[in-house]
Design an enzyme around this catalytic site. Structure first.
Site, PDB file in Angstrom:
ATOM      1  N   LYS A  79       0.571  -1.139   0.211  1.00 15.95           N
ATOM      2  CA  LYS A  79       0.025   0.087  -0.101  1.00 15.95           C
ATOM      3  C   LYS A  79       1.148   1.273  -0.071  1.00 15.95           C
ATOM      4  CE  LYS A  79      -3.762  -2.489   2.230  1.00 15.95           C
ATOM      5  NZ  LYS A  79      -4.746  -3.002   3.211  1.00 15.95           N
ATOM      6  N   GLN A 123      -4.703  -1.220   9.547  1.00 19.96           N
ATOM      7  CA  GLN A 123      -4.409  -2.558   8.987  1.00 19.96           C
ATOM      8  C   GLN A 123      -5.018  -3.581   9.958  1.00 19.96           C
ATOM      9  OE1 GLN A 123      -3.271  -3.300   5.732  1.00 19.96           O
ATOM     10  NE2 GLN A 123      -3.976  -5.303   6.342  1.00 19.96           N
ATOM     11  N   ASP A 146     -11.019   2.918   3.739  1.00 22.64           N
ATOM     12  CA  ASP A 146     -11.594   1.493   3.615  1.00 22.64           C
ATOM     13  C   ASP A 146     -13.083   1.465   3.701  1.00 22.64           C
ATOM     14  OD1 ASP A 146      -9.466  -0.221   3.651  1.00 22.64           O
ATOM     15  OD2 ASP A 146      -8.998  -0.137   5.966  1.00 22.64           O
TER      16      ASP A 146
END
Ligand code: NAP
Length: 311
Positions: A79, A123, A146
């Protein structure tokens, strides 16, 4: 124009949509998630350059990792690299596994206030003792790239999506790219997690599919898979979906990730046998994995533009 019409109008032009009954003849078309992800990332890079020219700063994504889970470290490094390539500034925060929830919440509050940060990604999975729900709830919904915050999930459920969960959004982009019809088709989602299965069902409903969601208590998984013109499996159990269950001509999106005994990465679907019946199928790896990262970058530039009040 309603918000929903605006979302539809903003979608890239797709070839005339086809469904299971008009799928390409012969072996399935293998959908190239890596190629479409490159295309999306190029689009993001162009938008990020325009954003920087207009605002005098690059869009920013904060990536928070707690602990040293090996798979998470790999995903986080992908990422960060993808951000760099797209002209998005990445702010890394690597915290020890023993981090207290109050410390993590304090960091999130700081990132919510930081004007340079347009997106915040924590994460998952988090180490035991940290509540993912409390952490996700603390992220400013405008920076929730997200798409996991209840506000963003709720907006998607109400047919007015804003920041959309990356993997389900990636499935929709792939379907558009390959001209796969979603409106009116029978779609089955296997797995009902809050980060993939449930938002996937909402995305398919938004696209006007008729949606069945299967989970651990589903009595006859085979029957629900067999009727699916569009199948999305997001469980993480290799071979759960047998190739001979696939409806001829169906579009198969395999989100699941697990490792075979020989260390090979696999999806949920028996790929070779399924590819003999399906119209389209995603490989693992090379399907939804790269698309998920691309949609994260796309959400980050969307969040940056929305915060800056620019297009
Ligand atoms: P998760 O939270 O573990 O959810 C799995 C879901 O599958 C749960 O709803 C579970 O139900 C359900 N399930 C388990 N066994 C089942 C069965 N036999 N039949 C039907 N449903 C069953 O995982 P997730 O985060 O949603 O991720 C799903 C998979 O996708 C994982 O392999 C993950 O690694 C992968 N993934 C891939 C990407 C990508 O970029 N490609 C992104 C995200 C996730 P219960 O909760 O009731 O057990």
């Amino acid at each position: 124009m309603s918000e929903r019409e605006a979302v539809t109008a903003a979608r890239p032009a797709a070839p005339a949509a086809r469904s299971a009954s008009s799928a390409p003849a012969g072996r399935a078309v293998v959908m190239d998630g890596a190629a479409l992800a490159r295309k999306v990332r190029h689009e993001v890079a162009a938008r990020a350059a325009g954003f920087a020219a207009r605002t005098g700063r690059r869009p920013g994504l904060a990536v928070v990792q707690v602990g040293e889970d090996r798979a998470s470290s790999v995903y986080v490094s992908y990422k960060r690299k993808a951000c760099q390539e797209a002209g998005i500034e990445s702010f890394g925060h690597d915290l020890p596994a023993a981090t207290a929830e109050s410390q993590l919440l304090a960091l999130i509050a700081e990132l919510n206030r930081d004007e340079r940060v347009d997106g915040i990604l924590v994460q998952l999975p988090l180490p035991g003792g940290l509540s993912p729900d409390r952490i996700m709830d603390a992220i400013d919904p405008r920076k929730d790239v997200d798409g996991f915050h209840p506000v963003n999930f709720g907006l998607l459920a109400q047919k007015r999506p804003r920041l959309r969960p990356c993997t389900p959004y990636g499935v929709i982009r792939l379907a558009q790219e390959y001209g796969i019809a979603l409106r009116g088709v029978k779609a089955t989602v296997v797995g009902d997690s809050t980060i993939v299965g449930r938002p996937m069902a909402m995305e398919l409903l938004l696209a006007e599919a008729t949606v069945t969601v299967c989970h651990i208590a589903t009595r006859d998984l085979r029957a629900d898979v067999e009727r699916a013109e569009v199948l999305v499996s997001a469980v993480g159990k290799a071979g759960l979906i047998r190739g001979d269950w696939i409806r001829p001509g169906a579009a198969v999106f395999d989100v699941g990730i697990s490792w075979a005994a020989n260390g090979k990465l696999c999806g949920d679907v028996e790929f070779e046998r399924a590819a003999e019946r399906a119209g389209w199928i995603t490989p693992v790896p090379g399907g939804l994995g790269p698309m998920t990262i691309a949609m994260l970058l796309s959400n980050t530039i969307d969040a940056a533009c929305a915060r800056a009040g620019t297009s």
